[in-house]
Design an enzyme around this catalytic site. Structure first.
Site, PDB file in Angstrom:
ATOM      1  N   LYS A   1      82.734  63.741  72.759  1.00 29.17           N
ATOM      2  CA  LYS A   1      82.364  62.677  71.792  1.00 29.17           C
ATOM      3  C   LYS A   1      82.297  63.379  70.385  1.00 29.17           C
ATOM      4  O   LYS A   1      82.845  62.556  69.443  1.00 29.17           O
ATOM      5  CB  LYS A   1      81.207  61.841  72.388  1.00 29.17           C
ATOM      6  CG  LYS A   1      81.552  61.050  73.549  1.00 29.17           C
ATOM      7  CD  LYS A   1      80.098  60.569  74.446  1.00 29.17           C
ATOM      8  CE  LYS A   1      80.405  60.067  75.507  1.00 29.17           C
ATOM      9  NZ  LYS A   1      79.384  59.707  76.460  1.00 29.17           N
TER      10      LYS A   1
ATOM     11  N   GLN B   1      72.898  59.755  76.106  1.00 28.30           N
ATOM     12  CA  GLN B   1      73.713  60.322  77.335  1.00 28.30           C
ATOM     13  C   GLN B   1      73.128  60.074  78.635  1.00 28.30           C
ATOM     14  O   GLN B   1      72.118  60.597  78.625  1.00 28.30           O
ATOM     15  CB  GLN B   1      74.260  61.775  77.257  1.00 28.30           C
ATOM     16  CG  GLN B   1      75.345  62.042  77.937  1.00 28.30           C
ATOM     17  CD  GLN B   1      76.533  61.399  78.001  1.00 28.30           C
ATOM     18  OE1 GLN B   1      77.073  61.209  77.224  1.00 28.30           O
ATOM     19  NE2 GLN B   1      77.027  60.902  79.418  1.00 28.30           N
TER      20      GLN B   1
ATOM     21  N   ASP C   1      77.227  51.890  72.953  1.00 26.94           N
ATOM     22  CA  ASP C   1      77.391  51.761  74.483  1.00 26.94           C
ATOM     23  C   ASP C   1      77.130  50.371  75.033  1.00 26.94           C
ATOM     24  O   ASP C   1      77.834  50.228  76.299  1.00 26.94           O
ATOM     25  CB  ASP C   1      76.352  52.782  74.994  1.00 26.94           C
ATOM     26  CG  ASP C   1      76.853  53.742  75.579  1.00 26.94           C
ATOM     27  OD1 ASP C   1      78.246  54.050  75.779  1.00 26.94           O
ATOM     28  OD2 ASP C   1      76.215  54.942  76.093  1.00 26.94           O
TER      29      ASP C   1
END
Ligand code: NDP
Length: 295
Positions: free
Chosen positions: A54, A98, A121
């Site tokens: 990422k 994460q 997200d």
């Protein structure tokens, strides 16, 4: 007849190029550099690889990238403090924590603490709710990548039968909502679904998001269907090595389906591309600049 292979890697490169072009425009015309922060708690090897990818992609797109690493022993308050700092940081427009988090950290509380405007997200309940009622929202990256591949492949999805196997908050449910928004007739299947093979066989579009290696078999699939395999499962391979497989028995299903995404090289790369696109969207919305259409 063998199915067309949907090349998520090639598609994701196109999306990343669109993102990079938009970032360049934002820098030149608005003096705005979109910034993405990724918070990693602990040393899970798979998570470390995801976070590294990422960050690399964020930098390659010309954006600011910040990586915050906390030890596996980090307390809830420490993670919250990081999220709160990032919420206040004007150079950061996207925050990604994460998952999974260590057990002493309450996942929902952390996701809830992220400013919904920076929730790239799309897991915050505000974004989940906005998506569900059809308002502009940050849409979870994996389902967004899937819908882009489907529209690219099929065009108008209206009226098609879509079956989503899996009902998680991060994949299955938002995926079903996106398909509904495209006017599909949507069925969500899960571990209690009866006659799963029969349910799957009715699908023009079949999405597998289960986490069980090769669960979807060839005779579960309608001839000509479009199959999107979200699953990422590591299984033992020869000589003590491991390899990645999806939730779909690729070799069998590709003989029946009209099109299928491979694992790896399907949904995975699109997820990262959509994360970058969401960060640009978030930066524009926060700065109240007209947002470009990337996805
Ligand atoms: P979860 O474990 O949160 O959810 C799995 C879902 O599958 C649940 O709804 C569960 O049902 C259902 N399920 C489990 N067993 C069966 C079964 N035998 N028959 C039917 N349904 C079943 O997983 P996620 O949604 O987080 O992830 C799913 C997969 O996608 C994983 O392999 C994950 O690694 C992968 N993934 C890939 C991403 C990418 O970028 N490509 C991103 C995110 C995930 P129930 O609710 O009844 O328990």
């Amino acid at each position: 007849m063998s199915a067309d292979i949907i090349d998520g890697k090639a598609f994701s490169e196109k999306v990343k190029a669109r993102v990079a072009a938009q970032v360049e425009i934002l820098k030149n015309q608005s003096n705005l550099t979109p910034g993405l922060a990724v918070v990693l708690v602990g040393e899970d090897p798979a998570s470390q690889v995801y976070v590294r990818n990422k960050n690399r992609s964020t930098v390659a797109a010309g954006m600011k990238s910040e990586e915050i690493k906390l030890p596996a022993s980090a307390l809830q308050e420490e993670v919250l403090a990081v999220v709160n700092r990032l919420n206040e940081d004007p150079t950061i427009h996207g925050i990604l924590v994460q998952l999974p988090l260590p057990e002493q950290v309450d996942e929902m509380a952390i996701l809830d603490a992220i400013d919904p405007a920076k929730d790239v997200d799309g897991f915050h309940v505000v974004n989940t709710g906005r998506q569900a009622v059809g308002l502009p929202a940050m849409v979870p990256c994996t389902p967004l990548g899937c819908i882009m591949m489907l529209k690219d492949r099929i065009g108008d999805l209206s009226g098609l039968n879509a079956v989503v196997v899996g009902r998680s908050n991060i994949v299955g449910k938002p995926m079903a909502n996106l398909l509904l928004a495209e006017n599909c007739t949507v069925t969500i299947a899960h571990s209690r679904t009866r006659n799963l093979p029969e349910v799957c066989k009715a699908a023009d579009i079949l999405i597998a998001a289960v986490g069980r290696p090769k669960m979807i078999e060839g005779d579960w699939v309608k001839p000509g269907a479009t199959v999107i395999d979200v699953g990422i499962n590591r299984i033992p391979a020869e000589e003590g090595k491991t390899r990645l497989v999806g939730d779909v028995d690729f070799a069998a299903v590709k003989e029946v389906a009209g099109a299928i995404t491979p694992v790896p090289g399907g949904v995975g790369p699109m997820t990262i591309a959509c994360l970058l696109a969401n960060t640009v969207t978030a930066a524009c919305r926060i700065a109240e600049i007209e947002e470009p259409r990337i996805t």
